[in-house]
Design a protein around this motif. Structure first.
Motif, short mmCIF file in Angstrom:
data_model
loop_
_atom_site.label_atom_id
_atom_site.label_comp_id
_atom_site.label_asym_id
_atom_site.label_seq_id
_atom_site.Cartn_x
_atom_site.Cartn_y
_atom_site.Cartn_z
N TYR A 372 0.87 -1.18 0.00
CA TYR A 372 0.00 0.00 0.00
C TYR A 372 0.90 1.23 0.00
CZ TYR A 372 -3.31 3.55 1.65
OH TYR A 372 -4.07 4.68 1.78
N ASP A 373 0.71 2.10 -0.99
CA ASP A 373 1.49 3.33 -1.12
C ASP A 373 0.59 4.49 -0.71
OD1 ASP A 373 2.98 5.54 -1.76
OD2 ASP A 373 3.50 4.88 -3.78
N PRO A 374 0.80 5.07 0.48
CA PRO A 374 -0.11 6.13 0.95
C PRO A 374 -0.01 7.41 0.14
CG PRO A 374 1.76 5.90 2.44
CD PRO A 374 1.85 4.77 1.47
N ASN A 375 1.06 7.56 -0.64
CA ASN A 375 1.25 8.78 -1.43
C ASN A 375 0.84 8.63 -2.89
OD1 ASN A 375 2.40 10.25 0.78
ND2 ASN A 375 4.30 9.11 0.47
N ALA A 376 0.42 7.44 -3.28
CA ALA A 376 -0.04 7.23 -4.65
C ALA A 376 -1.43 7.84 -4.83
CB ALA A 376 -0.07 5.75 -4.98
N PRO A 377 -1.79 8.18 -6.07
CA PRO A 377 -3.14 8.71 -6.30
C PRO A 377 -4.19 7.69 -5.90
CG PRO A 377 -1.74 9.01 -8.23
CD PRO A 377 -0.99 8.11 -7.30
N LYS A 378 -5.31 8.18 -5.45
CA LYS A 378 -6.40 7.29 -5.07
C LYS A 378 -6.79 6.44 -6.28
CE LYS A 378 -10.61 7.38 -2.29
NZ LYS A 378 -11.59 8.24 -1.61
N GLY A 379 -7.02 5.20 -6.06
CA GLY A 379 -7.30 4.26 -7.14
C GLY A 379 -6.07 3.50 -7.58
N HIS A 380 -4.88 3.90 -7.07
CA HIS A 380 -3.62 3.24 -7.48
C HIS A 380 -2.73 2.97 -6.28
CE1 HIS A 380 -4.48 4.09 -11.75
NE2 HIS A 380 -4.92 5.26 -11.31
N ARG A 381 -3.31 2.81 -5.12
CA ARG A 381 -2.50 2.69 -3.91
C ARG A 381 -2.08 1.25 -3.59
NH1 ARG A 381 -6.05 7.24 -0.62
NH2 ARG A 381 -4.96 9.04 -1.52
N TRP A 382 -2.82 0.28 -4.09
CA TRP A 382 -2.47 -1.12 -3.82
C TRP A 382 -1.76 -1.73 -5.02
CZ3 TRP A 382 -2.50 -3.41 0.72
CH2 TRP A 382 -3.36 -2.96 1.72
N ALA A 581 28.34 4.55 -7.51
CA ALA A 581 27.82 3.18 -7.64
C ALA A 581 27.33 2.96 -9.06
CB ALA A 581 26.69 2.94 -6.65
N SER A 582 27.37 1.69 -9.50
CA SER A 582 26.87 1.41 -10.85
C SER A 582 25.36 1.57 -10.88
CB SER A 582 27.26 -0.02 -11.26
OG SER A 582 26.52 -0.97 -10.53
N GLY A 583 24.86 1.99 -12.03
CA GLY A 583 23.42 2.20 -12.16
C GLY A 583 22.61 0.96 -11.92
N ASP A 584 23.13 -0.20 -12.40
CA ASP A 584 22.38 -1.44 -12.23
C ASP A 584 22.24 -1.82 -10.76
OD1 ASP A 584 22.10 -1.65 -14.93
OD2 ASP A 584 23.75 -3.08 -15.19
N SER A 585 23.24 -1.47 -9.94
CA SER A 585 23.22 -1.90 -8.55
C SER A 585 22.26 -1.10 -7.70
CB SER A 585 24.63 -1.81 -7.95
OG SER A 585 25.01 -0.46 -7.77
N THR A 586 21.78 0.03 -8.21
CA THR A 586 20.87 0.87 -7.43
C THR A 586 19.47 0.92 -8.02
OG1 THR A 586 21.62 2.84 -8.62
CG2 THR A 586 22.75 2.31 -6.57
N ASN A 587 19.19 0.03 -8.97
CA ASN A 587 17.85 -0.02 -9.55
C ASN A 587 16.92 -0.86 -8.68
OD1 ASN A 587 18.49 1.53 -11.79
ND2 ASN A 587 19.04 -0.24 -13.05
N ILE A 588 15.72 -0.34 -8.47
CA ILE A 588 14.67 -1.12 -7.84
C ILE A 588 13.78 -1.63 -8.96
CG2 ILE A 588 12.73 -1.11 -6.24
CD1 ILE A 588 14.05 1.15 -4.76
N THR A 589 13.81 -2.93 -9.19
CA THR A 589 13.12 -3.47 -10.35
C THR A 589 11.68 -3.82 -10.08
OG1 THR A 589 13.99 -5.66 -9.81
CG2 THR A 589 15.24 -4.35 -11.38
N SER A 590 11.23 -3.66 -8.84
CA SER A 590 9.82 -3.84 -8.53
C SER A 590 9.52 -3.00 -7.31
CB SER A 590 9.48 -5.31 -8.28
OG SER A 590 10.17 -5.78 -7.13
N GLY A 591 8.23 -2.85 -7.01
CA GLY A 591 7.87 -2.14 -5.81
C GLY A 591 6.70 -1.21 -5.98
N SER A 592 6.31 -0.93 -7.21
CA SER A 592 5.11 -0.13 -7.43
C SER A 592 4.58 -0.50 -8.79
CB SER A 592 5.44 1.37 -7.38
OG SER A 592 6.37 1.71 -8.38
N GLY A 593 3.34 -0.19 -9.01
CA GLY A 593 2.78 -0.47 -10.32
C GLY A 593 1.55 -1.34 -10.25
#
Length: 735
Positions: A372-382, A581-593
């Motif tokens: 649950y993202d409390p800062n996401a727009p309503k309708g897109h929080r889960w 740091a390398s760009g690949d090492s600091t990428n978050i490949t999931s977590g929202s969407g």
């Protein structure tokens, strides 16, 4: 369960027939070492069953109350307040105190053990399923609770209060001369007020919610100001057990609390039954998907009102919120149908042998975490971004807690009166670690200069973030860096008493070599974050550092010293500065969407002990050795009309499918046969066979030992039978 320090998690169970022994009786306490994944039993004198708990200003923890002494099968103790076989004392008035120790301490010494002696220290009243909330001076208010056992605190017909069952009062710890006082709210919410939700507010008053009622409580004067009822008459307290948490307190919301209520159950009022059991077969009644937000003290002076939020991805009873360092909320555990608790019968099923899930009053375990993202727009929080689904049922008596590295320890489940390994939802001795989305980044921030104490106002402090902690523009990284304090709380029954997330105000100086110096203000005031322990995280571009344990406040009971907040220097930017740091090492490949994203960038690790009954196996966690289970989630999420695959007829091929729920109970029913996942829970070879750990299996083979690798890969693979008596030594690369 609670995090004692950055090394140890402490675990409490009810007094029951666990195979692990301590001082000649079954163990119901343990300490688990985060680094070694080993646990050691601890002696706890009294029955901790369904206690409450809270931190103290100096970092110690207290567990309050519990059940009377019991014997095997939950029967009456042989000696009244003490049982000869289990050797448990009556815990209903107990105040148990623990000073967390580290690996460098001698755990055999008294100062590292639980103090549990009601003849020396106890509450003024018996309290089972009471609530605890810390106050600004570090003392604790204890609210309500049962006197004796029961499903809910009322008889039929309703003669609330039930004198022999309900303790409709509050008291303080330390009492300091304050006496037990009746609490009218507990009479108003008659029956459905166990583990009432309580949150200290900025005004110094407290939000309390139970049954469908809500109030702001001036506990100093015992004045109750009622707010609107819970919309839809959804019950969130035990045994409905919704997921409830205070949203992150940040400078942008002026640290003003908003509470999120999700799930639970909206059963018609008569269905809740009485002290003995519910009036209906609760396992047939779907849990609620409803979520509501409430800001009890709006900054604009308007009247407080519930606001409908996005529905959960599926209904959950016994779901639990864990606030993550990036400000998102993880929900884990729970069931699609029914409530917490266990019983020998219901108002519709008169004998235990006819109950389809043993003593459990819930069905359809939910193994899929969600964000649950409390800062996401309503309708897109889960969302459910690439998360695996656990095959382990986490029902009544499950818990979860945030660990210092930002992962989440998940343990427990036992909807049974005593240890039972031959029922549908058995006593669960395995635990899991969930690795959230930010674990896909292999470079974590490594701040220096983190203090060990935080005051309320006063001079600021500096934290240095080296260039190797991030990639890309230093200016962008600095602008996307937060310093947060998280208190995981005392977790039990799908709730974290005392859980809070407070973002500290900060500015920054970017240096030409990419180093970022954060200028950080102290905590705002003790109403916003009560004195006591917390983890401090530095979060850069959504990736948290490891947490550092700090003490907020003076470390003592009493009025906390406060000072005006420091005036922070202006931000200084350097356009040419970059992280190394390398760009690949600091990428978050999931977590929202989108909630239907596929893949597997985050995963669950199962920590599975050796043979049940080994000395390191306790009532909640088996800590002999560490193993990680990994499977891929290929199917869409389950719906609330599908039961768990353990039910008769629920095994359809190798997918995660369930039998249809019986229809006609208040109009609910139906099935979706297309819902599937590659996860296969433990199940019986033949549905009519007794449920027994020695005969259970995975349809596609035994558990596979697949340890988590920090680069997001899986290490070497070995087969492992969790019920075998042979202990397997963990291989390098395990986390």
């Amino acid at each position: 369960m609670f995090l004692g320090n950055t090394e140890k998690v402490y675990i409490l169970d009810k007094a029951e027939g666990n195979a692990a022994q301590v001082n000649g009786h079954p163990a119901w306490g343990a300490v688990w070492d985060i680094a070694t994944r080993q646990s050691n039993v601890m002696d706890v004198a009294s029955n901790v069953f369904c206690a409450s708990g809270m931190h103290l200003p100096n970092g110690s923890y207290v567990a309050f109350g519990g059940n009377s002494a019991v014997s095997r099968g939950g029967g009456a103790a042989s000696g009244g307040n003490w049982d000869a076989e289990y050797q448990d004392f009556d815990g209903s008035t107990a105040i148990r105190v623990l000073n967390p120790c580290t690996s460098s301490d001698n755990f055999a010494l008294t100062q590292c053990q639980w103090f549990d002696n009601a003849a020396v220290l106890s509450m003024q009243k018996k309290r089972w399923y009471s609530s605890a909330e810390a106050l600004a001076d570090g003392s604790i208010v204890l609210i309500g609770g049962f006197v004796g056992g029961g499903y809910i605190n009322r008889n039929t017909p309703d003669t609330t209060p039930v004198p022999e069952a309900a303790e409709n009062s509050f008291e303080f710890y330390p009492a300091n001369g304050r006496v037990v006082t009746a609490m009218n709210f507990l009479f108003v919410t008659g029956g459905l007020n166990a583990y009432a939700h309580a949150f200290l507010l900025n005004s110094g008053k407290m939000l309390v919610q139970a049954n469908v009622s809500t109030m702001i409580w001036d506990y100093n004067n015992n004045v109750e100001t009622y707010l609107p009822n819970m919309p839809g008459n959804v019950v969130r307290v035990y045994p409905a057990s919704g997921a409830v948490a205070m949203l992150p307190l940040t400078p942008s919301n002026n640290w003003n609390p908003t509470i999120l209520f999700c799930g639970g159950n909206d059963m018609p009022e008569p269905a809740w039954g009485n002290y003995s059991f519910p009036a209906i077969n609760t396992w047939d009644y779907p849990a609620s998907t409803d979520c509501q937000r409430l800001t009890p003290e709006p900054l604009d002076g308007s009247a407080a009102a519930y606001e409908a939020d996005d529905d959960m991805l599926e209904g959950r009873s016994m779901g639990q919120f864990i606030i993550l360092p990036d400000g998102k909320l993880l929900v884990v555990n729970g069931a699609l149908n029914g409530t917490a608790g266990y019983a020998h019968a219901t108002g519709q099923t008169f004998v235990e042998s006819q109950m389809p899930f043993g003593m459990s009053l819930a069905s359809g375990p939910v193994g899929a975490p969600a964000i649950y993202d409390p800062n996401a727009p309503k309708g897109h929080r889960w969302s459910r971004p690439n998360f695996d689904t656990s095959p382990i049922a986490r029902m009544y008596h499950s818990s979860a807690i945030l660990l210092p590295d930002g992962s989440v320890l998940i343990a427990g489940s036992n909807p049974n009166v005593d240890v039972n390994t031959t029922t549908v939802f058995n006593t669960e001795y395995r635990a899991e670690i969930f690795y959230p989305h930010y674990f896909s980044a292999t470079t974590r921030p490594t701040p220096s200069g983190v203090p060990t104490t935080i005051s309320y106002g006063g001079p600021s402090f500096d934290i240095t973030v080296p260039a190797g902690s991030y990639s890309g523009s230093s200016n962008t990284a600095a602008a996307n860096t937060t310093v947060v304090l998280i208190r995981g709380g005392f977790t039990t029954h799908a709730m974290n008493m005392g859980q809070r997330y407070v973002q500290l105000n900060n500015t920054y100086t970017v240096q030409t070599n990419g180093t970022i110096v954060l200028h950080v203000a102290q905590a705002p005031n003790p109403n916003i974050l009560q004195p006591g322990p917390a983890l401090l995280f530095v979060v850069v571009n959504g990736i948290p550092s490891n947490g550092t344990m700090v003490i907020v406040g003076s470390g003592n009971f009493g009025v906390q010293p406060t000072s005006p907040p420091a005036v922070l220097p202006a931000n200084i930017l350097v356009d040419s500065a970059k992280g190394t740091a390398s760009g690949d090492s600091t990428n978050i490949t999931s977590g929202s969407g989108n909630s239907n994203d596929s893949g597997s960038n985050s995963h669950l690790g199962a920590i599975i002990g050796g043979a049940v009954g080994a000395v390191t196996v306790i009532g909640v966690l088996a800590g002999a050795v560490v193993f990680f289970i990994r499977h891929r989630r290929n199917g869409v999420r389950a719906v609330d009309s599908t039961s768990y695959a353990m039910t008769a007829g629920g095994q359809i091929g190798t997918g995660y499918r369930g039998a249809p729920l019986p229809g006609g109970i208040y109009g609910h029913g139906g099935n979706n046969a297309s819902v599937a996942s590659s996860f296969v829970p433990l199940h019986r070879q033949v549905d009519s066979d007794p449920w027994n750990g020695s005969t259970t299996h995975l349809a596609q083979g035994p558990y596979r030992d697949e340890p988590f690798d920090p680069k997001g890969r899986m290490a070497s693979v070995d087969s492992f039978d969790p019920y075998a008596s042979v202990k397997v030594v963990p291989q390098p690369g395990y986390r």
